[in-house]
Design an enzyme around this catalytic site. Structure first.
Site, PDB file in Angstrom:
ATOM      1  N   HIS A  45      -7.286  22.741 -11.458  1.00 48.29           N
ATOM      2  CA  HIS A  45      -7.585  22.770 -10.015  1.00 48.29           C
ATOM      3  C   HIS A  45      -8.206  21.451  -9.555  1.00 48.29           C
ATOM      4  CE1 HIS A  45      -7.994  27.442 -10.091  1.00 48.29           C
ATOM      5  NE2 HIS A  45      -6.807  27.092  -9.638  1.00 48.29           N
ATOM      6  N   GLU A  76      -4.295  21.294  -1.354  1.00 52.03           N
ATOM      7  CA  GLU A  76      -3.863  20.583  -2.558  1.00 52.03           C
ATOM      8  C   GLU A  76      -2.657  19.690  -2.299  1.00 52.03           C
ATOM      9  OE1 GLU A  76      -4.426  24.562  -4.534  1.00 52.03           O
ATOM     10  OE2 GLU A  76      -4.661  23.303  -6.293  1.00 52.03           O
ATOM     11  N   LEU A 103     -11.751  29.832  -5.426  1.00 53.73           N
ATOM     12  CA  LEU A 103     -11.470  31.241  -5.717  1.00 53.73           C
ATOM     13  C   LEU A 103     -10.129  31.633  -5.105  1.00 53.73           C
ATOM     14  CD1 LEU A 103     -15.029  32.650  -4.778  1.00 53.73           C
ATOM     15  CD2 LEU A 103     -14.275  31.730  -6.992  1.00 53.73           C
ATOM     16  N   GLY A 104      -9.066  31.405  -5.842  1.00 58.38           N
ATOM     17  CA  GLY A 104      -7.728  31.798  -5.384  1.00 58.38           C
ATOM     18  C   GLY A 104      -7.198  32.843  -6.338  1.00 58.38           C
ATOM     19  N   ASN A 105      -5.895  32.835  -6.577  1.00 58.68           N
ATOM     20  CA  ASN A 105      -5.347  33.695  -7.628  1.00 58.68           C
ATOM     21  C   ASN A 105      -5.907  33.267  -8.968  1.00 58.68           C
ATOM     22  OD1 ASN A 105      -3.666  35.897  -7.143  1.00 58.68           O
ATOM     23  ND2 ASN A 105      -2.181  34.510  -6.179  1.00 58.68           N
ATOM     24  N   GLY A 106      -5.841  31.941  -9.193  1.00 61.35           N
ATOM     25  CA  GLY A 106      -6.604  31.342 -10.288  1.00 61.35           C
ATOM     26  C   GLY A 106      -7.963  30.985  -9.690  1.00 61.35           C
ATOM     27  N   GLY A 159      -8.054  31.100  -1.329  1.00 60.91           N
ATOM     28  CA  GLY A 159      -7.809  32.393  -0.659  1.00 60.91           C
ATOM     29  C   GLY A 159      -9.021  33.306  -0.540  1.00 60.91           C
ATOM     30  N   VAL A 160      -9.668  33.614  -1.657  1.00 60.28           N
ATOM     31  CA  VAL A 160     -10.824  34.512  -1.620  1.00 60.28           C
ATOM     32  C   VAL A 160     -12.049  33.781  -1.062  1.00 60.28           C
ATOM     33  CG1 VAL A 160     -12.370  35.934  -3.015  1.00 60.28           C
ATOM     34  CG2 VAL A 160      -9.933  35.818  -3.594  1.00 60.28           C
ATOM     35  N   ASN A 173     -11.877  33.392   2.697  1.00 58.45           N
ATOM     36  CA  ASN A 173     -11.660  34.568   3.556  1.00 58.45           C
ATOM     37  C   ASN A 173     -12.521  35.784   3.289  1.00 58.45           C
ATOM     38  OD1 ASN A 173      -9.334  33.620   5.166  1.00 58.45           O
ATOM     39  ND2 ASN A 173      -8.391  33.424   3.139  1.00 58.45           N
ATOM     40  N   MET A 229      -7.250  40.568  -3.601  1.00 59.20           N
ATOM     41  CA  MET A 229      -8.631  40.850  -3.202  1.00 59.20           C
ATOM     42  C   MET A 229      -8.704  41.577  -1.860  1.00 59.20           C
ATOM     43  SD  MET A 229     -11.573  40.691  -4.445  1.00 59.20           S
ATOM     44  CE  MET A 229     -12.298  39.412  -5.463  1.00 59.20           C
ATOM     45  N   ASN A 235       6.013  21.086  -6.019  1.00 57.57           N
ATOM     46  CA  ASN A 235       5.253  21.870  -6.994  1.00 57.57           C
ATOM     47  C   ASN A 235       6.255  22.814  -7.655  1.00 57.57           C
ATOM     48  OD1 ASN A 235       3.614  23.577  -8.399  1.00 57.57           O
ATOM     49  ND2 ASN A 235       2.277  24.087  -6.679  1.00 57.57           N
ATOM     50  N   ARG A 275       3.249  17.809  -8.586  1.00 57.44           N
ATOM     51  CA  ARG A 275       2.104  18.443  -9.233  1.00 57.44           C
ATOM     52  C   ARG A 275       2.444  18.679 -10.700  1.00 57.44           C
ATOM     53  NH1 ARG A 275       0.431  24.580  -9.494  1.00 57.44           N
ATOM     54  NH2 ARG A 275      -1.578  24.299 -10.483  1.00 57.44           N
ATOM     55  N   ARG A 332      -6.149  37.026 -14.741  1.00 57.53           N
ATOM     56  CA  ARG A 332      -6.670  36.421 -15.977  1.00 57.53           C
ATOM     57  C   ARG A 332      -8.117  36.852 -16.212  1.00 57.53           C
ATOM     58  NH1 ARG A 332      -5.275  30.490 -14.205  1.00 57.53           N
ATOM     59  NH2 ARG A 332      -3.463  31.157 -13.022  1.00 57.53           N
TER      60      ARG A 332
HETATM   61  P1  ADP Z   1      -3.242  30.431  -5.213  1.00 60.31           P
HETATM   62  O1  ADP Z   1      -4.218  30.306  -6.345  1.00 60.31           O
HETATM   63  O2  ADP Z   1      -1.996  31.164  -5.585  1.00 60.31           O
HETATM   64  O3  ADP Z   1      -3.023  29.171  -4.425  1.00 60.31           O
HETATM   65  P2  ADP Z   1      -4.679  31.404  -2.882  1.00 60.31           P
HETATM   66  O4  ADP Z   1      -5.688  30.323  -2.811  1.00 60.31           O
HETATM   67  O5  ADP Z   1      -3.695  31.531  -1.798  1.00 60.31           O
HETATM   68  O6  ADP Z   1      -3.954  31.462  -4.283  1.00 60.31           O
HETATM   69  O7  ADP Z   1      -5.491  32.791  -3.010  1.00 60.31           O
HETATM   70  C1  ADP Z   1      -4.848  33.989  -3.232  1.00 60.31           C
HETATM   71  C2  ADP Z   1      -5.892  35.070  -3.287  1.00 60.31           C
HETATM   72  O8  ADP Z   1      -6.634  35.054  -2.072  1.00 60.31           O
HETATM   73  C3  ADP Z   1      -5.326  36.491  -3.424  1.00 60.31           C
HETATM   74  O9  ADP Z   1      -6.063  37.201  -4.394  1.00 60.31           O
HETATM   75  C4  ADP Z   1      -5.589  37.116  -2.077  1.00 60.31           C
HETATM   76  O10 ADP Z   1      -5.873  38.465  -2.218  1.00 60.31           O
HETATM   77  C5  ADP Z   1      -6.823  36.378  -1.616  1.00 60.31           C
HETATM   78  N1  ADP Z   1      -6.938  36.418  -0.167  1.00 60.31           N
HETATM   79  C6  ADP Z   1      -6.115  35.874   0.744  1.00 60.31           C
HETATM   80  N2  ADP Z   1      -6.544  36.198   2.002  1.00 60.31           N
HETATM   81  C7  ADP Z   1      -7.646  36.959   1.832  1.00 60.31           C
HETATM   82  C8  ADP Z   1      -8.540  37.629   2.730  1.00 60.31           C
HETATM   83  N3  ADP Z   1      -8.359  37.560   4.050  1.00 60.31           N
HETATM   84  N4  ADP Z   1      -9.570  38.315   2.204  1.00 60.31           N
HETATM   85  C9  ADP Z   1      -9.741  38.397   0.879  1.00 60.31           C
HETATM   86  N5  ADP Z   1      -8.934  37.808  -0.017  1.00 60.31           N
HETATM   87  C10 ADP Z   1      -7.911  37.098   0.459  1.00 60.31           C
END
Ligand code: ADP
Length: 395
Positions: free
Chosen positions: A179, A380, A208-211, A329-330, A333, A282, A9, A90, A240
């Site tokens: 995605h 991914e 729900l990640g960074n993107g 990520g979000v 978690n 987050m 990637n 990717r 964004r």
């Molecule tokens: P990417 O899109 O870069 O692959 P990820 O899927 O790893 O991103 O998600 C990153 C996001 O997930 C960040 O905003 C981070 O704050 C959030 N995140 C990671 N762990 C947690 C957690 N334990 N609680 C809340 N948010 C989380």
């Protein structure tokens, strides 16, 4: 000997990589080279539970790839000793041209290059990794896996913007969606959990990640998604904006003199959670919100409100929904975001069980919820590896 796939990637200043054993889908080793082109770069390589870190100067992607190969040689496993069945790359934008994993040839590279107009930050960086890897692994099949490909099944009414015809015909302006590897992976897993064939279930997937993006999945195929021409549209993201009134841009041009590149930068890098509360992480926003910080509370509320709107819209688009799925990520978690995004939807057949949700379970809907609510970790890289292997074997 079992077959292996190396997934690459390649971003503008980093290369992430993972070597997978395809008989089990497990990660053998992986890591990243970052800050390419900067004064001080970094390489991180992990093999099993061992982690190796080094600081180095990485001039360009070619040098970065050479450092990766050296890291494999030094810390294992040496790449010339494993049977590499494919290298999977990717690629962010496949436009209307690439709707499936594609064996990379010079012609395919030209196609990816042409699509740089639609993804000026991503496609050139992806291509730099492809060029280098093709040179360094010249006897292996290279496969491009596109973030957009899963959404190629969208109907014309879903992907067409109501804009002048020449924008659509001459400039490729339409919804493409992103995605895709994550939505594909997670929706297959969801079907498995529901004990059904992917063709028999309808899902709303919330990555729900960074993107961040939402996807309406009917019978294993994407019928609508929140990201559009670029990954800027849709949900609120780390930096964004997601959806907004396009007139905001003209307004900010007229009233603050912002130029097109300044607007581009502001909406991609200084908006979203960062724009709302000065932080795109987050975890920090949750901590601040718990301490009573009003900005952080508002940021989380805006984030959830946007998700709710997409859930409602996609229920209407799909007509029938079996499950809502949270990932990335979000989504994986943050129980508070999951609870708030779906609160008060009992009449829509969606009811999250607070205890199941808080305890990190996969199945978080209550026993009376008509629709399942699931939390499924995305992968991914594994999806890219699987699609690459399948494409390489079909050749
Ligand atoms: P990417 O899109 O870069 O692959 P990820 O899927 O790893 O991103 O998600 C990153 C996001 O997930 C960040 O905003 C981070 O704050 C959030 N995140 C990671 N762990 C947690 C957690 N334990 N609680 C809340 N948010 C989380």
């Amino acid at each position: 000997m079992t077959s292996h796939v190396l997934v690459i990637n390649s971003g503008s200043s980093s290369i992430k990589y993972r070597l997978l054993d395809m008989s089990t889908g497990t990660k053998i080793a992986g890591g990243l080279v970052e800050r390419i082109g900067e004064a001080k770069g970094r390489l991180e390589h992990t093999r099993g539970t061992d982690r190796f870190d080094s600081t180095l100067v990485v001039g360009d992607h070619e040098e970065g790839m050479r450092h990766i190969i050296a890291a494999f040689a030094e810390h294992g496993p040496a790449l010339d000793r494993v049977r590499l069945s494919a290298v999977g790359h990717r690629v962010v934008h496949g436009g209307a041209e690439f709707s499936a994993p594609t064996i990379i040839t010079d012609e395919v590279c030209n196609g990816i290059d042409r699509l740089s107009a639609l993804a000026p930050l991503h496609n050139p960086a992806n291509l730099a990794g492809i060029h280098t890897a093709r040179r360094l692994f010249n006897d292996v099949t290279h496969v491009a896996v596109f973030d957009t490909a899963f959404h190629a099944t969208m109907a014309e009414e879903a992907y067409t913007y109501a804009i002048p015809r020449s924008w659509r015909d001459d400039h490729g302006v339409r919804r493409y969606g992103f995605h895709g590897t994550s939505h594909a992976y997670v929706s297959r897993k969801a079907a498995e959990l529901l004990g059904a064939e992917p063709t028999d279930v309808n899902l709303i997937v919330l990555h729900l990640g960074n993107g961040a993006s939402a996807c309406a999945v009917r019978g294993g195929t994407s019928v609508d998604t929140s990201m559009g021409l670029t990954p800027l549209e849709g949900l609120v993201m780390g930096t964004r904006s997601g959806d907004l009134d396009p007139a905001i841009m003209m307004h900010m041009h007229r009233s603050a003199g912002l130029s097109a590149p300044e607007l581009d930068d502001a909406l991609n890098h200084d908006s979203g959670l960062r724009g709302l509360a000065d932080d795109n992480d987050m975890r920090q926003l949750r901590r601040r919100a718990e301490e009573g910080d009003e900005q952080a509370k508002l940021a989380r509320a805006v984030y959830c409100h946007r998700i709710r709107k997409y859930v409602g819209a996609y229920m209407a688009v799909l007509g029938h929904v079996d499950a809502i799925v949270f990932t990335a990520g979000v989504g994986e978690n943050d129980a508070g975001i999951r609870a708030d995004a779906l609160a008060g939807m009992r009449d829509l057949g969606i009811d999250v069980d607070p205890e199941r949700n808080a305890s990190g379970r996969t199945w978080i809907s209550s026993s009376t919820s008509e629709r399942a609510v699931l939390v499924i970790p995305t992968d991914e890289e594994l999806e890219i590896a699987r699609q690459s292997l399948a494409a390489a074997q079909y050749r």
